[in-house]
Motif scaffolding. Structure first.
Motif, short mmCIF file in Angstrom:
data_model
loop_
_atom_site.label_atom_id
_atom_site.label_comp_id
_atom_site.label_asym_id
_atom_site.label_seq_id
_atom_site.Cartn_x
_atom_site.Cartn_y
_atom_site.Cartn_z
N LEU A 39 0.83 -1.22 0.00
CA LEU A 39 0.00 0.00 0.00
C LEU A 39 0.85 1.26 0.00
N LYS A 40 1.94 1.25 0.76
CA LYS A 40 2.83 2.41 0.78
C LYS A 40 3.46 2.61 -0.59
N THR A 41 3.88 1.54 -1.23
CA THR A 41 4.46 1.63 -2.57
C THR A 41 3.43 2.15 -3.56
N LEU A 46 1.48 6.35 -6.94
CA LEU A 46 0.31 7.12 -7.39
C LEU A 46 0.52 8.62 -7.21
N ASN A 47 1.09 9.01 -6.07
CA ASN A 47 1.36 10.45 -5.84
C ASN A 47 2.34 11.00 -6.87
N THR A 82 11.08 0.81 -7.70
CA THR A 82 10.38 0.74 -6.42
C THR A 82 9.52 -0.52 -6.35
N LEU A 83 8.79 -0.80 -7.42
CA LEU A 83 7.95 -2.00 -7.44
C LEU A 83 8.80 -3.27 -7.33
N TYR A 84 9.94 -3.29 -8.01
CA TYR A 84 10.83 -4.44 -7.95
C TYR A 84 11.39 -4.64 -6.54
N SER A 85 11.86 -3.55 -5.93
CA SER A 85 12.43 -3.68 -4.59
C SER A 85 11.37 -4.06 -3.56
N THR A 86 10.16 -3.55 -3.73
CA THR A 86 9.06 -3.93 -2.83
C THR A 86 8.73 -5.42 -3.02
N GLY A 87 8.72 -5.87 -4.24
CA GLY A 87 8.49 -7.29 -4.51
C GLY A 87 9.54 -8.17 -3.87
N GLN A 88 10.79 -7.74 -3.93
CA GLN A 88 11.87 -8.49 -3.29
C GLN A 88 11.71 -8.51 -1.78
N GLU A 89 11.32 -7.38 -1.21
CA GLU A 89 11.11 -7.30 0.23
C GLU A 89 9.95 -8.17 0.67
N VAL A 90 8.89 -8.17 -0.11
CA VAL A 90 7.72 -9.01 0.19
C VAL A 90 8.11 -10.49 0.11
N LEU A 91 8.85 -10.85 -0.91
CA LEU A 91 9.30 -12.23 -1.06
C LEU A 91 10.17 -12.65 0.12
N GLY A 92 11.11 -11.80 0.51
CA GLY A 92 11.97 -12.10 1.65
C GLY A 92 11.19 -12.27 2.93
N SER A 93 10.25 -11.40 3.17
CA SER A 93 9.42 -11.48 4.37
C SER A 93 8.58 -12.75 4.37
N THR A 94 8.02 -13.09 3.23
CA THR A 94 7.20 -14.30 3.12
C THR A 94 8.04 -15.55 3.31
#
Length: 127
Positions: A39-41, A46-47, A82-94
């Motif tokens: 959501l933050k990403t 969007l902004n 940003t989307l790529y790094s967020t995806g990597q962070e999500v994958l790592g967390s999961t």
């Protein structure tokens, strides 16, 4: 004879339920963390896009279009990174959460196995 087996199995069932609750709690915490990141990403992207579109709406000639073109390219590049790094962070967390849940269940099943072996050996000695 049934009473010899009922208490250990009831105890194992209770332990399994507690373990499941811990695993569900970890999964829910990961879900909250992942949704917060996404959501933050989305909000930041969007902004930035709305700000760029506001600027692009003011373009009235070819020189203005030439001036804004690099900003559009930079926006796309930043958004993609940003989307790529967020995806990597999500994958790592999961993955970390999955490993923690797996470890919880592994120890639960090992404990249950040891408990069954102890109960079976006690029952065999009692005969």
């Amino acid at each position: 004879m049934f009473e010899q087996y009922s208490n250990p199995f009831a105890s194992m069932t209770q332990n399994f339920a507690a373990t499941t609750l811990k695993a569900n709690n970890l999964a829910f915490q990961n879900f909250e963390r992942v949704m917060g990141l996404q959501l933050k990403t989305f909000q930041d992207t969007l902004n930035a896009t709305v700000a760029f579109m506001g600027e692009a709406a003011e373009v009235r000639d070819m020189d203005g279009a030439k001036a804004i073109w690099p900003k559009g390219v930079a926006l796309v590049k930043e958004s993609t990174e940003t989307l790529y790094s967020t995806g990597q962070e999500v994958l790592g967390s999961t993955l970390k959460t999955s490993e923690a849940i797996g470890q919880i269940y592994k120890s639960q099943f090992e404990d249950a196995g040891h408990s069954v072996v102890k109960t079976a050996s006690k029952a065999a000695k009692a005969k």
